[in-house]
Design a protein around this motif. Structure first.
Motif, short mmCIF file in Angstrom:
data_model
loop_
_atom_site.label_atom_id
_atom_site.label_comp_id
_atom_site.label_asym_id
_atom_site.label_seq_id
_atom_site.Cartn_x
_atom_site.Cartn_y
_atom_site.Cartn_z
N ARG A 349 40.22 38.03 37.87
CA ARG A 349 39.36 38.57 38.93
C ARG A 349 39.23 40.09 38.82
O ARG A 349 38.12 40.64 38.86
CB ARG A 349 39.92 38.19 40.29
N SER A 351 39.84 41.94 36.21
CA SER A 351 39.16 42.27 34.95
C SER A 351 37.65 42.14 35.11
O SER A 351 36.89 43.00 34.65
CB SER A 351 39.64 41.34 33.84
N GLY A 352 37.21 41.06 35.76
CA GLY A 352 35.78 40.88 35.96
C GLY A 352 35.16 41.98 36.79
O GLY A 352 34.06 42.46 36.49
N LEU A 353 35.87 42.40 37.82
CA LEU A 353 35.35 43.47 38.68
C LEU A 353 35.30 44.80 37.94
O LEU A 353 34.34 45.57 38.09
CB LEU A 353 36.21 43.58 39.94
N GLY A 381 37.76 45.77 31.09
CA GLY A 381 37.58 44.54 31.86
C GLY A 381 37.27 43.33 31.02
O GLY A 381 37.62 42.20 31.39
N ALA A 385 39.53 38.26 29.30
CA ALA A 385 38.88 37.05 29.81
C ALA A 385 38.94 35.91 28.79
O ALA A 385 39.30 34.77 29.14
CB ALA A 385 37.43 37.35 30.17
N VAL A 443 29.74 38.15 37.68
CA VAL A 443 29.97 37.72 39.06
C VAL A 443 30.40 36.26 39.09
O VAL A 443 31.35 35.88 39.80
CB VAL A 443 28.70 37.93 39.91
N SER A 445 31.93 34.65 36.72
CA SER A 445 33.29 34.59 36.19
C SER A 445 34.33 34.92 37.26
O SER A 445 35.37 34.27 37.37
CB SER A 445 33.44 35.54 35.00
N VAL A 446 34.05 35.94 38.06
CA VAL A 446 34.97 36.31 39.13
C VAL A 446 35.09 35.18 40.16
O VAL A 446 36.18 34.84 40.62
CB VAL A 446 34.51 37.61 39.81
N ALA A 449 37.30 32.30 38.89
CA ALA A 449 38.60 32.69 38.34
C ALA A 449 39.70 31.70 38.68
O ALA A 449 40.64 31.50 37.91
CB ALA A 449 38.98 34.08 38.84
#
Length: 511
Positions: A349, A351-353, A381, A385, A443, A445-446, A449
Motif C-alpha cells: 500500500r 509503495s503504491g502511494l 514505490g 510490488a 490506485v 494496486s493499492v 493490496a
C-alpha cells in the motif's frame, strides 16, 4: 499411530505453515540462493545487451522505427503464449527440464538474432526474437518459484534481492552493449559470445537450484533415503511414502507406484488449470499487471518523455532513466526488512502511494529537477510490488508454479498492450502526460493490496499415497516402520520434521 488416522483427526483445514529462520542455513539452500542470484543477473544482462544493439539491428535491416516495433511485438506475443502453459509444463516435467529447455531456446534465439540482421533476413530475426521471448517466459516461472522456496527455507524476505540482481545485470548488459556498439563489434560476434557464456552459465547452475519444482513422481523418481522430509514438496512427499513402503513391502510398492504417480501427475495438471479460476490468484495478477505497467512504461518511455517534455538531450534522458532503475535497485536490496517488519500488505500500500505521488510529480512538474525527484519516488514505490506479488502467489508450494504462471500472464499482457496504447495517446498529449494514465493502475494496486497477505487458513490438495505408514517405538528407542493397508487421500502439511540419522526417513513425527 497410522498416518491416515492422524490426518483424519487433524481437521479439514490447517494454517499454511511457514519455515522459521535458522542460524545455520542448509548448505544446499545457500548454494541455490547464490546460483539463482546469478541466473537472475544473467537474465538481466542478456535481456539488456540485446536491446542496446537495436539501433544496429534497425540499420542493418533498413527498418523504420515502426517496423522495428512490429518485430519486437513478436517477443511479447511469444512470451504471452508460453507463459500461459509454463505452469502446466513445470508441473508435468519439473523445473529442471523446463530450465534446460529454455536454455536451448535462449541459445538458438541469440544465434538467429545475430545471424538474421547480418544476413539481411527479417524473418530470421523475427524467429529469434520470438524464441527469446518464449524462453524468457518459460524460465521465469521455475526461477520465481525456486526463489520463493529459498525465501521460505531461509525464513526471511529475500525475493526483492533476486529482482535487484536482474536490475544490476540489466545495467551491466546495457553497458556492455554500448561498449560493443562503440567498438564496432559485429552482432554475430557479440551475440555468439553471449550465447556461449550464457549456455555454460545456465548448464552449470540448473542442477543445483531446483528445490520445489520437481516433476510429479514416477517409479524411477523415488526419493533418496537421505532426503529431509521438511524440504520436500507435495510430489516429493508422495514419492517419499513410496520409498518407505518399498523397504517394508516391496511387492505392494511396486504394483502401486505407477498408479500413485499417475494420480499425482493428473492432479498437478488439473491444479495448473484450476489456478485460472482462483479469485485470490486473479487479484494478485491484477496487482502484478499494475507493477508491470509502472516499471515497463518507465523503461520504455521515460527517457523519451524527458527529451520531448523538457527539451533536453538524449543523454539527459538516459541519466533520468538510470535514476529510476537505481532507485528501484536500492529499495530491492535494502527494503526487505520493511516487508519482514510491517508485512506485505502495508508495504504494498505504501509503495503504491509513493509511486503514485512520484509519477504525478513527474508528469506535472514545471521543471526537470522537480521531475527528477518524482522519478526517484516513482522508482522507490515501484521496486517491491512485483516481488511481493510473486511471494504471495508462492505461499503454497504445491500450487506455486501454476499461480506464478497465471500472474506472469497478467504481466505479459501489460507488456504487450501498454507500449502501443501509450504511444497512441502520446501523439495527442505528449508522452510525459500520457504516462499519467498509469496512475489508474496504481490506485487499483493499492485497493487490492489486501490480496497479497498470507492466508490464515489453507488446505493442501489431497495426495493419494499407496500405503499409510505405522510407526512403533520400542522401549529401547528403536523405531519400526510397517505399511498400513489403508489407502488415504488426506491433506498433508507443507513443513515436516527432518529426520537426521535414520537410514530410512522416519515418519513418526508426521501428524
Amino acid at each position: 499411530m497410522s498416518l491416515g488416522s492422524s490426518a483424519r483427526t487433524s481437521g479439514a483445514s490447517r494454517p499454511v505453515p511457514t519455515i522459521a529462520p535458522t542460524s545455520t542455513p542448509d548448505p544446499l539452500v545457500a548454494r541455490a540462493r547464490l546460483l539463482l542470484l546469478g541466473l537472475f543477473a544473467l537474465n538481466g544482462l542478456t535481456f539488456s545487451s540485446w536491446l542496446a544493439r537495436l539501433p544496429t539491428v534497425r540499420d542493418e535491416l533498413g527498418l523504420s522505427t515502426g517496423q522495428l516495433g512490429s518485430v519486437l511485438l513478436a517477443s511479447s506475443a511469444g512470451s504471452l503464449v508460453m507463459v500461459v502453459i509454463a505452469g502446466t509444463l513445470v508441473t508435468r516435467f519439473g523445473g529442471r527440464r523446463v530450465l534446460l529447455a529454455s536454455t536451448v531456446g535462449f541459445t538458438l534465439a541469440y544465434a538467429f538474432m545475430g545471424i538474421g540482421p547480418t544476413a539481411g533476413s527479417v524473418a530470421m530475426l523475427v524467429v529469434g526474437v520470438m524464441l527469446n521471448g518464449m524462453s524468457f517466459a518459460l524460465c521465469n516461472v521455475p526461477l520465481n518459484v525456486e526463489t520463493a522456496a529459498v525465501e521460505r527455507r531461509m525464513g526471511r524476505t529475500m525475493l526483492p534481492h533476486f529482482h535487484a540482481a536482474f536490475s544490476i545485470g540489466a545495467v551491466v548488459g546495457s553497458g556492455l552493449g554500448g561498449l560493443a556498439s562503440h567498438g564496432g563489434v559485429p552482432l554475430t560476434v557479440q551475440f555468439g559470445v553471449t550465447a556461449v557464456i550464457a549456455l555454460a552459465w545456465r548448464l552449470g547452475s540448473i542442477s543445483h537450484v531446483v528445490l520445489d519444482t520437481v516433476a510429479a513422481p514416477r517409479r524411477t523418481d523415488l526419493a533418496a533415503p537421505d532426503l529431509g522430509v521438511s524440504d520436500l514438496g507435495v510430489s516429493d512427499l508422495a514419492a517419499q511414502d513410496l520409498a518407505v513402503s518399498e523397504v517394508a513391502a516391496p511387492d505392494r510398492a511396486a504394483t502401486g507406484a505407477s498408479a500413485a504417480g499417475t494420480a499425482v501427475r493428473r492432479r498437478g495438471l488439473a491444479s495448473a488449470l484450476d489456478a485460472w479460476r482462483e479469485p485470490r490468484t486473479l487479484l494478485i495478477g491484477t496487482v502484478i499487471m499494475a507493477a508491470a505497467l509502472s516499471e515497463g512504461s518507465a523503461n520504455n518511455w521515460l527517457s523519451l518523455a524527458v527529451v520531448d517534455g523538457f527539451g533536453r538531450a538524449e543523454a539527459v534522458g538516459a541519466v533520468v532513466l538510470a535514476v529510476f532503475i537505481g532507485s528501484m535497485t536500492l529499495v530491492r536490496l535494502f527494503g526487505t526488512r520493511l516487508i519482514d517488519r510491517h508485512g506485505r500488505v502495508a508495504v504494498l500500500r505504501v509503495s503504491g502511494l509513493v509511486a503514485l505521488a512520484g509519477l504525478l510529480l513527474f508528469g506535472l512538474a514545471p521543471n526537470l529537477p522537480i521531475a527528477a525527484v518524482g522519478v526517484m519516488a516513482w522508482g522507490f514505490g515501484a521496486a517491491l510490488a512485483f516481488p511481493i506479488g510473486i511471494a504471495a502467489a508462492s505461499d503454497d508450494p504445491m500450487r506455486a508454479a501454476a499461480r506464478v504462471s497465471v500472474i506472469s500472464a497478467f504481466s505479459s499482457v501489460a507488456s504487450l498492450a501498454a507500449p502501443p496504447l501509450l504511444g497512441l495517446v502520446a501523439q495527442s498529449i505528449g508522452i510525459r502526460h500520457a504516462l499519467l494514465l498509469i496512475t489508474g493502475a496504481m490506485v487499483v494496486s493499492v485497493l487490492l493490496a489486501r490480496s497479497v497477505g498470507r492466508p490464515e487458513q489453507g488446505t493442501l490438495d489431497a495426495v493419494t499415497t499407496v500405503s499409510s505408514v505405522t510407526t512403533v517405538t520400542s522401549s529401547t528407542g528403536e523405531t519400526a516402520v510397517t505399511p498400513s493397508p489403508a489407502v488415504t487421500a488426506e491433506p498433508l502439511p507443507l513443513s515436516l520434521p527432518r529426520p537426521r540419522t535414520e537410514p530410512v526417513p522416519s515418519l513418526a513425527g508426521r501428524p
